[in-house]
Design a protein around this motif. Structure first.
Motif, PDB file in Angstrom:
ATOM      1  N   GLY A  36      -2.497  -4.519  -7.455  1.00  0.00           N
ATOM      2  CA  GLY A  36      -3.157  -4.784  -6.183  1.00  0.00           C
ATOM      3  C   GLY A  36      -2.556  -4.035  -5.013  1.00  0.00           C
ATOM      4  O   GLY A  36      -2.648  -4.488  -3.871  1.00  0.00           O
ATOM      5  N   ILE A  37      -1.934  -2.888  -5.272  1.00  0.00           N
ATOM      6  CA  ILE A  37      -1.365  -2.049  -4.210  1.00  0.00           C
ATOM      7  C   ILE A  37      -2.409  -1.000  -3.832  1.00  0.00           C
ATOM      8  O   ILE A  37      -2.822  -0.194  -4.657  1.00  0.00           O
ATOM      9  CB  ILE A  37      -0.069  -1.371  -4.678  1.00  0.00           C
ATOM     10  CG1 ILE A  37       0.990  -2.433  -4.981  1.00  0.00           C
ATOM     11  CG2 ILE A  37       0.439  -0.377  -3.632  1.00  0.00           C
ATOM     12  CD1 ILE A  37       2.249  -1.883  -5.637  1.00  0.00           C
ATOM     13  N   GLY A  38      -2.848  -1.042  -2.569  1.00  0.00           N
ATOM     14  CA  GLY A  38      -3.897  -0.141  -2.122  1.00  0.00           C
ATOM     15  C   GLY A  38      -3.372   1.266  -1.863  1.00  0.00           C
ATOM     16  O   GLY A  38      -2.277   1.438  -1.329  1.00  0.00           O
ATOM     17  N   ILE A  39      -4.162   2.264  -2.246  1.00  0.00           N
ATOM     18  CA  ILE A  39      -3.809   3.659  -2.008  1.00  0.00           C
ATOM     19  C   ILE A  39      -4.743   4.244  -0.953  1.00  0.00           C
ATOM     20  O   ILE A  39      -5.971   4.202  -1.096  1.00  0.00           O
ATOM     21  CB  ILE A  39      -3.909   4.496  -3.297  1.00  0.00           C
ATOM     22  CG1 ILE A  39      -2.895   4.013  -4.340  1.00  0.00           C
ATOM     23  CG2 ILE A  39      -3.706   5.983  -2.994  1.00  0.00           C
ATOM     24  CD1 ILE A  39      -1.449   4.282  -3.988  1.00  0.00           C
ATOM     25  N   VAL A  40      -4.158   4.771   0.100  1.00  0.00           N
ATOM     26  CA  VAL A  40      -4.892   5.540   1.111  1.00  0.00           C
ATOM     27  C   VAL A  40      -4.684   7.015   0.780  1.00  0.00           C
ATOM     28  O   VAL A  40      -3.547   7.458   0.588  1.00  0.00           O
ATOM     29  CB  VAL A  40      -4.392   5.214   2.522  1.00  0.00           C
ATOM     30  CG1 VAL A  40      -5.055   6.125   3.562  1.00  0.00           C
ATOM     31  CG2 VAL A  40      -4.664   3.744   2.853  1.00  0.00           C
ATOM     32  N   ILE A  41      -5.763   7.761   0.708  1.00  0.00           N
ATOM     33  CA  ILE A  41      -5.697   9.169   0.363  1.00  0.00           C
ATOM     34  C   ILE A  41      -5.600  10.003   1.634  1.00  0.00           C
ATOM     35  O   ILE A  41      -6.530  10.056   2.442  1.00  0.00           O
ATOM     36  CB  ILE A  41      -6.925   9.611  -0.455  1.00  0.00           C
ATOM     37  CG1 ILE A  41      -6.986   8.852  -1.780  1.00  0.00           C
ATOM     38  CG2 ILE A  41      -6.915  11.126  -0.685  1.00  0.00           C
ATOM     39  CD1 ILE A  41      -5.844   9.129  -2.728  1.00  0.00           C
ATOM     40  N   GLY A  42      -4.439  10.617   1.822  1.00  0.00           N
ATOM     41  CA  GLY A  42      -4.275  11.588   2.891  1.00  0.00           C
ATOM     42  C   GLY A  42      -4.372  12.993   2.326  1.00  0.00           C
ATOM     43  O   GLY A  42      -4.231  13.201   1.110  1.00  0.00           O
ATOM     44  N   CYS A  69       0.836  -1.194   0.000  1.00  0.00           N
ATOM     45  CA  CYS A  69       0.000   0.000   0.000  1.00  0.00           C
ATOM     46  C   CYS A  69       0.873   1.246   0.000  1.00  0.00           C
ATOM     47  O   CYS A  69       2.094   1.174   0.163  1.00  0.00           O
ATOM     48  CB  CYS A  69      -0.895   0.014   1.250  1.00  0.00           C
ATOM     49  SG  CYS A  69       0.013  -0.213   2.800  1.00  0.00           S
ATOM     50  N   ALA A  70       0.219   2.383  -0.176  1.00  0.00           N
ATOM     51  CA  ALA A  70       0.882   3.667  -0.009  1.00  0.00           C
ATOM     52  C   ALA A  70      -0.143   4.672   0.490  1.00  0.00           C
ATOM     53  O   ALA A  70      -1.306   4.656   0.066  1.00  0.00           O
ATOM     54  CB  ALA A  70       1.489   4.158  -1.318  1.00  0.00           C
TER      55      ALA A  70
END
Length: 329
Positions: A221-227, A195-196
């Motif tokens: 399949g790398i998840g992105i978290v939106i900050g 992830c990132a």
């Protein structure tokens, strides 16, 4: 609810920089009240870092969650800085209103990563965290020192330490928590990221990372978290962009986006929170909040119906990338 592998994340999480007193002091009771309000809203993903308030956010988040069932929430923190005791720390340093007397020291080595992880567990008062992000690595952040720190992660064993922690079950996932998308693309060539956390680089205001990064992440399949969905506040009514006063061109672009939203009867904040969630790589969005009332307002914006015509108008007028996925329904 969306998944990062087998780990469920609530679509809206809570970014906990404000618990560390970002820009202005916050007392313990108010910090605890924000976490309690998040829990009451159904939020079960919480992101913190040693750097936030120079360890203050981790202490407060751990105290606020300690009586909650551990299996019921996901928590992430960050590595890359060791916090050294220093009585000379003063209010306002690093942008923190009332930081604790610790000074950050960058360390991305194998030993530094393991030490940072263990220190965070002690501050949080927990036996594990779910996700570890490498905090603030990249050329924009470090300038001429980037290669030095990148070598610590690669040849110095930093990525190896993270993989070890994941393989032994001490964490469930690892990735990068950064303000620049290019270094995530570089890291994808070095190790098996899960992830990132991308702060401010895929938002209603800017989508330069769309094809170079987010589309690749979706494919792998790398998840992105939106900050930073409000780009440090410029999309929420302040003049801050990338933690500094916004330049004139950014102010003008935000004014045009805001006008389009107003014409559609939609608060720009609602559009900002919902827009990045349409991309298939995105698994969560984690705005922060200065108060329970602000958090509840964020949740209301996150759920507000938005007419499809707004997205069409923004794309037509060149205010969002026409290739970007947009929310449906």
């Amino acid at each position: 609810m969306r998944g990062l592998g087998r780990m469920p994340l609530t679509c809206m999480g809570l970014g906990c920089a404000q618990l560390g007193g970002l820009y202005e002091p916050m007392d313990d009771a108010d910090a605890h009240a924000i976490v309690d309000a998040a829990w009451g809203l159904g939020i079960r993903y919480f992101d913190t870092a040693p750097y936030y308030g120079f360890t203050l956010s981790e202490h407060r988040l751990g105290a606020a969650l300690r009586h909650r069932p551990r299996a019921d929430y996901v928590i992430s923190t960050k590595v890359g800085r060791l916090m050294r005791p220093d009585p000379s720390v003063r209010p306002g340093e690093g942008g923190w209103g009332a930081p604790l007397p610790f000074r950050p020291e960058f360390d991305y080595t194998y030993a530094g990563i393991l030490r940072s992880h263990e220190d965070s567990l002690q501050r949080l008062g927990l036996d594990r965290v779910d996700i570890l992000y490498v905090h603030d690595i990249g050329r924009v952040t470090h300038g001429s020192r980037h290669e030095h720190y990148w070598q610590q992660l690669t040849h110095g064993g930093g990525f190896r330490a993270l993989a070890q922690l994941r393989d032994e079950g001490s964490v469930r996932a690892f990735g990068l928590g950064v303000n620049e998308w290019e270094v995530v693309a570089d890291a994808m060539e070095e190790c098996d990221l899960d992830c990132a956390l991308l702060a401010g680089r895929y938002t209603l205001l800017e989508q330069a990372s769309l094809e170079p990064l987010l589309d690749r992440c979706a494919g792998r399949g790398i998840g992105i978290v939106i900050g930073g969905p409000f780009n440090s506040g410029i999309l929420a009514g302040t003049r801050k962009f990338n933690y500094e006063d916004a330049p004139a061109d950014v102010v003008a672009r935000v004014a045009a986006i805001t006008a389009a939203c107003r014409a559609a009867g939609v608060p720009v904040q609602a559009a900002a929170l919902q827009f990045p969630m349409a991309h298939p790589a995105v698994v969560s969005c984690i705005p922060g909040a200065q108060s329970p009332a602000q958090l509840r307002q964020n949740a209301a914006w996150f759920a507000q119906p938005i007419p499809p015509g707004l997205w069409h108008a923004l794309a037509r007028d060149g205010l969002i990338d026409p290739r970007a996925p947009v929310p449906v329904g």
